[in-house]
Design an enzyme around this catalytic site. Structure first.
Site, short mmCIF file in Angstrom:
data_model
loop_
_atom_site.label_atom_id
_atom_site.label_comp_id
_atom_site.label_asym_id
_atom_site.label_seq_id
_atom_site.Cartn_x
_atom_site.Cartn_y
_atom_site.Cartn_z
N LYS A 125 58.79 1.49 109.06
CA LYS A 125 58.32 0.16 109.14
C LYS A 125 57.46 -0.04 107.94
O LYS A 125 57.41 -1.13 107.17
CB LYS A 125 57.33 0.06 110.45
CG LYS A 125 58.10 -0.17 111.51
CD LYS A 125 57.16 -0.65 112.66
CE LYS A 125 57.57 -0.10 114.24
NZ LYS A 125 56.47 -0.41 115.18
N GLU A 164 60.70 -8.02 113.66
CA GLU A 164 62.06 -8.61 114.19
C GLU A 164 61.93 -9.59 115.06
O GLU A 164 62.56 -10.66 114.95
CB GLU A 164 62.91 -7.61 114.58
CG GLU A 164 63.64 -6.32 113.60
CD GLU A 164 62.47 -5.19 113.66
OE1 GLU A 164 61.25 -5.46 114.03
OE2 GLU A 164 62.70 -4.03 113.34
N LYS A 210 55.06 -6.77 123.29
CA LYS A 210 53.87 -6.43 123.75
C LYS A 210 52.82 -6.75 122.74
O LYS A 210 51.77 -7.14 123.03
CB LYS A 210 54.01 -4.84 123.77
CG LYS A 210 52.86 -4.15 124.55
CD LYS A 210 52.95 -2.51 124.72
CE LYS A 210 51.86 -1.76 124.83
NZ LYS A 210 52.07 -0.47 125.23
N GLU A 254 63.07 8.65 122.42
CA GLU A 254 61.73 8.15 121.74
C GLU A 254 60.61 8.83 122.40
O GLU A 254 59.58 9.15 121.81
CB GLU A 254 61.55 6.69 121.95
CG GLU A 254 60.80 6.10 120.74
CD GLU A 254 60.89 4.50 120.67
OE1 GLU A 254 60.99 4.03 119.73
OE2 GLU A 254 60.21 4.09 121.99
N HIS A 287 89.26 8.60 126.88
CA HIS A 287 90.23 7.87 125.82
C HIS A 287 89.96 8.23 124.50
O HIS A 287 90.43 7.74 123.31
CB HIS A 287 91.17 6.83 125.83
CG HIS A 287 91.86 6.91 127.32
ND1 HIS A 287 92.92 7.01 127.61
CD2 HIS A 287 91.23 6.74 128.76
CE1 HIS A 287 93.37 7.01 128.71
NE2 HIS A 287 92.30 6.83 129.51
N GLY A 335 56.19 0.47 125.85
CA GLY A 335 57.35 -0.57 125.56
C GLY A 335 58.53 -0.09 126.47
O GLY A 335 59.24 -0.68 126.98
N ARG A 336 58.89 1.23 126.18
CA ARG A 336 60.33 1.67 126.81
C ARG A 336 60.07 1.98 128.10
O ARG A 336 61.12 2.20 128.95
CB ARG A 336 60.70 3.16 125.98
CG ARG A 336 59.75 4.17 126.07
CD ARG A 336 60.32 5.18 125.16
NE ARG A 336 59.22 6.25 124.95
CZ ARG A 336 58.35 6.28 123.99
NH1 ARG A 336 58.35 5.01 123.25
NH2 ARG A 336 57.42 7.26 124.02
C1 G6Q Z 1 58.83 1.82 122.93
C2 G6Q Z 1 58.50 1.47 121.32
C3 G6Q Z 1 59.22 0.25 120.95
C4 G6Q Z 1 58.60 -1.27 121.26
C5 G6Q Z 1 59.40 -2.29 120.06
C6 G6Q Z 1 58.82 -3.59 120.58
O1 G6Q Z 1 58.24 2.27 123.91
O2 G6Q Z 1 57.37 1.14 121.40
O3 G6Q Z 1 60.69 0.42 121.11
O4 G6Q Z 1 59.37 -1.53 122.55
O5 G6Q Z 1 59.01 -1.77 119.11
O6 G6Q Z 1 57.59 -3.63 120.46
P1 G6Q Z 1 56.93 -4.80 120.93
O7 G6Q Z 1 57.15 -5.27 122.27
O8 G6Q Z 1 55.66 -4.82 120.60
O9 G6Q Z 1 57.55 -6.19 120.27
#
Ligand code: G6Q
Length: 471
Positions: free
Chosen positions: A433, A133, A127, A274, A305, A188-189
């Site tokens: 972070k 990463e 996003k 989250e 199990h 994001g989620r």
């Molecule tokens: C979700 C969070 C988080 C996000 C990641 C990736 O709600 O905000 O998990 O999706 O940090 O972020 P980017 O899509 O910006 O790389």
């Protein structure tokens, strides 16, 4: 939420993932934009791209059709598409779909080892297009591509971006026609329904992707229109509140009796924890009651199990959500009947338990000695009265999966409202972070003494790490 109000108040954003599955919606936001129209346009572009890749119109830089897709993303830009691609395995075409999320080089390297760069398409899913990463993995994937093909000009054909950040996408070298945008009102989620779902659409074809969206939209309508007594997300939310705040149960185990839902608990873990893992209310005051539970889980019957022992007889109570499709996509002999019997038996055991009298009666009937019965009975008692929900659908189709995910999304929303917390921000992921970016220079300059200004614990870890670099 549905009207586009800025209910993600601490980030100043609307929360409109529901608009992603309702392109016909006419809602207009304060800035004049119409989410439904934006969604429709991007869906059409995604469809054209997906069909082009699948029918071989879009090819790699040496003219070969694509055989593999690598989604590079993390968190919300990884867990959703990864979970859905796996859940919809029975609908998959021959395209290999891979996910790289961890900044641990092993994830990227082990993935690339298997791939032919001339037939691999990378989707950089981010996003913000700034996530450490993801950008590290994308840069290394691009370097690998250049090194393997010698084609500096090939990035255009082999990389696409799923993002809101046009500038950064351009700077990376991805052309605008390979960028599939979404908007700040998509968290994001909650983004698997947006361009972030491109890997899903490639994996199962666009028709199935649309069915996934339609299933979620059907649940949105159910949630909005159905009286609370018959409302699935509302029921899940209130039962969860009862378990958490009245029975003081601290964790929720999500137990899919479907191998294809193997990543569903991990996906839901992010969506729920989250969103509702918060301890400050909407007035900025500390909560005086419990909010979101710890969520975890594994597919049944494997969990039986392993950790079900604690669920049945441990000192901590665990609420459980069983999920079972009534029909299997993989009807092998009696397997699905075994699976079903196990799922229902577990829920029954949690509910009814087994008291001492029953244990003794069963042991006597089995011919055990008085002495043995006396000695072993206490261990064989199940307290019972442990709460579980049992969710069943006819079959795990794209439509059913869309509904299932959306049901949990709305459950999370309702619980956040009752707890009076902001469910759509995630300030809790920030501190780590910030600290990581301060520590990074200490790891880059191996000679530097890390003690300066650092706590003794972190300094000792860095010193040890540095010492072992020389080994
Ligand atoms: C979700 C969070 C988080 C996000 C990641 C990736 O709600 O905000 O998990 O999706 O940090 O972020 P980017 O899509 O910006 O790389």
């Amino acid at each position: 939420m549905f009207n586009g109000a800025m209910i993600n108040e601490t980030e100043g954003r609307a929360v409109l993932h529901t608009a992603l599955r309702d392109p016909s919606a006419s809602l207009r936001l304060a800035d004049g934009s119409v989410p439904g129209a934006l969604v429709k346009e991007v869906l059409l572009r995604m469809e054209g791209f997906v069909n082009g890749v699948l029918d071989g119109t879009w090819r790699g830089c040496t003219g070969l059709p694509f055989t593999d897709v690598v989604n590079i993303g993390i968190g919300g830009s990884d867990l959703g598409p990864l979970m859905v691609c796996e859940a919809l395995s029975p609908y998959r075409n021959s395209l290999g779909i891979h996910f790289v999320s961890n900044v641990d080089g092993a994830h990227l390297q082990r993935t690339l080892q298997k791939l032919n760069p001339e037939t691999t398409l990378f989707l950089v899913a981010s996003k913000t297009f700034t996530t450490q990463e993801t950008m590290a993995n994308a840069v290394s994937a691009r370097a690998w591509f250049w090194e393997q093909t010698g084609r500096q000009d090939g990035v255009d054909l082999h990389f696409a971006a799923l993002s809101t950040n046009t500038q950064a996408v351009k700077a990376f070298g991805i052309s605008p026609d390979r960028m599939f945008p979404f908007w700040d009102w998509v968290g994001g989620r909650y983004s698997v329904w947006s361009a972030i779902g491109l890997s899903v659409a490639l994996a199962v074809g666009f028709e199935h992707f649309r069915a996934l969206l339609a299933g979620a939209h059907a649940m949105d309508r159910h949630f909005r229109l159905t009286p609370w007594e018959q409302n699935l997300p509302m029921t899940l939310a209130l039962l969860g509140l009862w378990n958490r705040n009245f029975l003081d149960i601290q964790s929720l185990a999500v137990l899919p009796y479907d191998q294809c839902l193997g990543r569903f608990p991990a996906y839901l873990q992010q969506a729920d924890m989250e969103s509702n893992g918060k301890s400050v209310d909407r007035q900025g005051l500390p909560l005086t009651y419990q909010s979101g539970p710890v969520l975890w889980g594994e597919p049944g019957t494997n969990g039986q199990h392993a950790f079900y022992q604690l669920i049945h007889q441990g000192t901590s109570k665990v609420a459980c959500d069983f999920i079972l499709p009534a029909r299997s996509h993989y009807p092998v002999g009696p397997h699905h009947r075994y699976l079903t019997a196990n799922a229902i038996a577990q829920a029954q055991a949690l509910m009814q338990g087994r008291d001492l009298e029953q244990v003794v009666a069963a042991a006597s009937a089995a011919g055990r000695s008085e002495n043995e019965i006396q000695r072993l009975s206490p261990y064989q008692v199940f307290e019972g009265n442990r709460p579980s929900n049992f969710l069943m659908c006819p079959k795990l189709t794209p439509h059913a999966l869309g509904s299932l995910i959306a049901a949990y999304e709305h459950k999370i929303l309702v619980q956040g409202l009752v707890w009076n917390i902001y469910s759509f921000d995630q300030w809790g992921v920030e501190l780590g972070k910030v600290l990581a970016s301060k520590l990074l220079p200490l790891l880059e300059e191996v000679q530097q003494d890390p003690v300066q200004g650092l706590d003794s614990s972190s300094a000792a870890l860095i010193r040890r790490w540095q010492a072992w670099q020389e080994d």
